[in-house]
Design a protein around this motif. Sequence first.
Motif: not given
Length: 462
Positions: A364-365, A362, A367-368, A186-187, A359, A183
């Motif tokens: 990548n968001w 929905y 993944s949180i 990814n960010y 993912t 996570a």
Amino acid sequence: MLQTIQQVNQVVNDFIWGVPAMICIIGVGLYLSFRTNFLQIRKFPYAMKCTVGRMFRKREASDGALTPFQAVCTALAATVGTGNIAGVAGAIAIGGPGAVFWMWISALLGMCTKFTEVTLAVHFREKNKDGDWVGGPMYYIKNGLGKKWMWLAYAFALFGVLAVFGTGNATQVNTITAAINSALLNYHVISDKTVSTCSLIIGIVIAVLVALILLGGIKRIGNVTEKLVPIMALLYIILAFGVIFLNIGKVPGVFGNIISGAFKPSAVTGGVVGSLFISMKKGVSRGIFSNEAGLGTGSIAHACADTRKPVKQGLFGIFEVFMDTIVICTLTALVILLSGVKVPYGSAAGAELTISGFTNVYGNWVSIFTAIAMCCFAFSTILGWGLYGARCTEFLFGTKTIKPFMVLYSLVAILGATVDLGLIWSIAETFNGLMAIPNLIALFLLSGTAVKLTKEYFNGIK
């Protein structure tokens, strides 16, 4: 040396989780089902009414005990873990979609096995020097079968102590660090160069949290799990149902693949998975790894329940397997098979396949949220297995060894966060299988007691 250990372990693992395990686990499940006239089916509505109904009753447990709800949450904390996420993904990848069908079969029989384990654990439990209720396979062997079978009780406890460090701790922490690092990457919060440092920090934080909770005793464990388990399960179920709703048109086809793939795997996987036995083996072994029916470990938590009715607590065993395998494992399978993610049939796969399913739908968001759910699953498993290990250690060496064990168990989290766990996972899976052997023997020998208790309970209701 390491290679030799790996080879020896692989031979033992293949034997334990091969034909013998299938015969023993399915055989004992069938035997108990016949002896109770398939109680898990006949009394399923009653079991749901009793268990779900008791969950919402607020009351305090007596000293040295948990409320029935805390007991089932602690047991679910240990069962609802990475097996529901990584285990299901691995079963589908190696055994094809048909492995899910065999998971259902193992769960159907496992409901009766778990019911018997919990009933016997509460019936044959005892109080330790600190005034806490203690029970589980080692105690129903000791108090139910007598001195000549004590070696079997010691064997279970020894395998249990050896298994908890890998199954219950190191592999779970590794899952947590992988989820958090994924996570953060990814960010762009961390870079590839700082992953190892981040993993070490996560490991230290987890070790401290686990120590604070476990050293607080049975009450603190129960207080944490009764809050953590419902939240994590609800979050995961909502996300999974979202995937199903967005792909509702594919659902009949996926269920068709699961059923047809159970008997003809090659037809669904394009010939990559061609063996019916592999599909069955992966489904049954991963199902058992997830719900622990046959291992006997869950009954250790249930034995702490503040209840006078062993059979009534045993009904929670039916509910537990149903929630773990029929509900959560099935939802994981549907996320993978409905999302359009490419399944690497014939190759090893884990949590990353489930995460990719979410993912894909929905973005990548999510993944949180999957990271949070996975962390909750894994952390709760660490707590549940910490209790199991403490009880096994206590049985072998006495109450004075509980706190040193818990400190050592907590420190293993740092190891789990920072090293490659391929061999540790494999060895832990072997000890899991070895635990099942003495437990299944005890269940077979004590089946008459379980049947008698069950008849007395339901005759009393009438």
